[in-house]
Scaffold this active site. Structure first.
Site, PDB file in Angstrom:
ATOM      1  N   HIS A  68       0.835  -1.185   0.000  1.00 51.17           N
ATOM      2  CA  HIS A  68       0.000   0.000   0.000  1.00 51.17           C
ATOM      3  C   HIS A  68       0.881   1.249   0.000  1.00 51.17           C
ATOM      4  O   HIS A  68       1.714   1.419   0.887  1.00 51.17           O
ATOM      5  CB  HIS A  68      -0.890   0.050   1.242  1.00 51.17           C
ATOM      6  N   TYR A 131       2.934   2.201  13.668  1.00 47.49           N
ATOM      7  CA  TYR A 131       3.410   3.236  12.754  1.00 47.49           C
ATOM      8  C   TYR A 131       2.780   4.583  13.068  1.00 47.49           C
ATOM      9  O   TYR A 131       1.602   4.686  13.400  1.00 47.49           O
ATOM     10  CB  TYR A 131       3.186   2.857  11.291  1.00 47.49           C
TER      11      TYR A 131
END
Length: 499
Positions: A68, A131
């Site tokens: 992605h 993240y």
């Protein structure tokens, strides 16, 4: 590498950085600084201003996610367990399709710039992947993702656990092959003041062939040149209404530059609106979208009592124009990612002192020119070249003086040199600034009285006596300022109409 030392290494994908994190174990487990702004940015990690922290838990080894590419930057790491991380550059450009893989535990993080496809595979049960991102996630944002297939042989990722034995989502199984991927658009550069002297020079440097239709403006890597009709700095609502998503660099080549007119009471609000209020909006836009802001300053921020001006000299403007430029510089400097280019005596495409003197010389007219203001010319092509250089070499952010190199001269000296180069028959006579403007005001008043019976002379702005700029800082970046006399000859030969 010393595991007790924070370090950052570059990879084959431009902007993708591997961060080696010091681990601090004790009898209870370990501690690490997963994101430490001051230390990491000092080593070269972008100050990417994260706003959201996400985690994904992977119950069993073989859980695989990706690839992605998202419209934000992120710093990925592992809270517990181990992963095999894989990244493929999906941005338009020469590195499209390039792959980097890293096996990661809690001791490693990777900075992923927007447009780089991100994927990973859990190597042990109970792996938690985390993240930081610098945009808030939304369903609308997901529509701008760029995907590529994990199993594509052209990408060629050698997954430690074969994908036929891995756990994937149905969506990830059916992402397109690299050959079918529409590249993630490169960031755009926007130039304001496209039709001005500097805007014209930037068109020459950065690409005058950019079409003006809206569709072409979205092409990858595009430089957009916006005129006053599109963004009018006197109307901040036109700034706020523009779509700044995907803009990486904003060059503000527009300003209110009518130095004398700015002194008139009726014009002061406009000068402030264009040179200060609009700049405040640009700084807010730059901060919100993490845009590098390039802004043009002026020697008029100084009173001219010092013979040579460095970037560190405190502001001491004499008039309205200088005050607005100093205020704008202070605003721009509040945003870390800025370049302020301070100029003097700008000469570009259109009406300017050199063109005026050349016209008089060719007509045999003998002008009177002030001989007690001192500085160097700055050609707009050289300002454009300096901007291009600072951006290309990723120079340290801050203020840089830019003008031609060579000896300091008065306006009178420059006018004489123009007449000499052109072989003019006329002569140039010196006059003091005070006397020149006294004569000019008297002439204006006389003409006004003759036509309307009243006097309405244009006010005269105070000028700095000394405008010479120290060029040491921009030289330290590898830029060589052009010789002023050579540039004057070139300009007279190529940019000034013969009649």
């Amino acid at each position: 590498m010393d595991p007790a030392t924070l370090s950052i290494e570059k990879t084959a994908i431009p902007g993708l950085l591997v961060v080696h994190l010091p681990m601090h174990p004790d009898n209870r487990g370990w501690f690490k600084e997963n994101w430490q702004r001051a230390k990491m940015t000092a080593l070269g990690l972008p100050d990417f201003a994260p706003v959201q922290n996400n985690m994904s838990f992977n119950a069993t080894a073989g859980a695989t996610r990706g690839l992605h590419a998202e419209p934000w930057d992120k710093l990925v790491s592992v809270a517990c367990g181990k992963i095999f991380g894989a990244w493929v550059d999906l941005r338009a450009g020469a590195s499209f399709g390039r792959v980097v893989t890293v096996e990661m535990g809690p001791e490693t993080a990777v900075y992923v710039p927007r447009g780089v496809g991100n994927g990973y595979q859990a190597l042990v049960d109970g792996t938690t992947y985390t993240y930081l991102v610098n945009e808030h996630w939304s369903a609308a944002a997901k529509s701008s993702y760029t995907f590529a297939n994990l199993a594509d042989p052209q990408i060629g990722i050698d997954w430690p656990i074969p994908l036929e034995r891995a756990e994937l989502s149905e969506a990830d199984r059916h992402h397109p092959a690299l050959a079918d991927v529409t590249p993630f658009p490169s960031s755009r550069t926007v130039v304001l003041g496209a039709n001005g002297q500097l805007g014209t020079s930037l068109r020459k440097l950065l690409g005058a062939d950019n079409a003006d239709d809206a569709a072409s403006r979205k092409r990858p890597g595009r430089v957009e040149f916006l005129s006053r009709e599109e963004i009018d700095l006197a109307r901040p609502e036109t700034i706020d209404a523009y779509d700044w998503d995907g803009v990486d660099t904003l060059i503000n080549a527009a300003a209110y530059t009518a130095v004398d007119a700015a002194e008139a009471a009726d014009n002061r609000p406009t000068a402030w609106a264009v040179n200060v209020t609009a700049v405040r909006h640009l700084v807010e836009i730059a901060r919100r979208h993490r845009i590098t802001l390039v802004h043009i300053s002026s020697d008029y921020v100084f009173d001219g009592t010092r013979e040579v001006h460095t970037e560190e000299e405190p502001f001491s403007p004499l008039g309205v124009y200088g005050t607005t430029k100093a205020a704008a510089d202070e605003l721009v400097a509040t945003w870390a990612r800025h370049y302020i280019l301070r100029t003097s005596w700008v000469v570009g495409h259109g009406h300017n002192f050199v063109a005026t003197m050349a016209g008089l010389a060719r007509r045999g007219v003998s002008p009177t020119v002030v001989d007690d203001q001192f500085g160097r010319l700055t050609f707009s092509d050289d300002i454009a070249a300096a901007i291009g250089h600072l951006l290309a070499v990723d120079a340290p952010y801050g203020s840089y003086n830019i003008s031609s190199d060579g000896p300091t001269r008065s306006w009178y000296d420059i006018a004489r040199r123009i007449f000499e180069i052109l072989g003019a028959k006329g002569t140039v006579s010196p006059v003091s600034t005070q006397e020149y403007f006294a004569q000019h005001s008297a002439s204006q008043a006389k003409a006004s009285q003759a036509s309307a019976g009243t006097s309405s002379a244009t006010p005269i702005a105070p000028r700095p006596t000394h405008s010479t700029l120290d060029l040491g800082r921009i030289r330290s970046t590898g830029f060589t300022p052009a010789d002023g006399d050579a540039q004057l000859r070139r300009y007279l030969a190529t940019d000034v109409p013969p009649h």
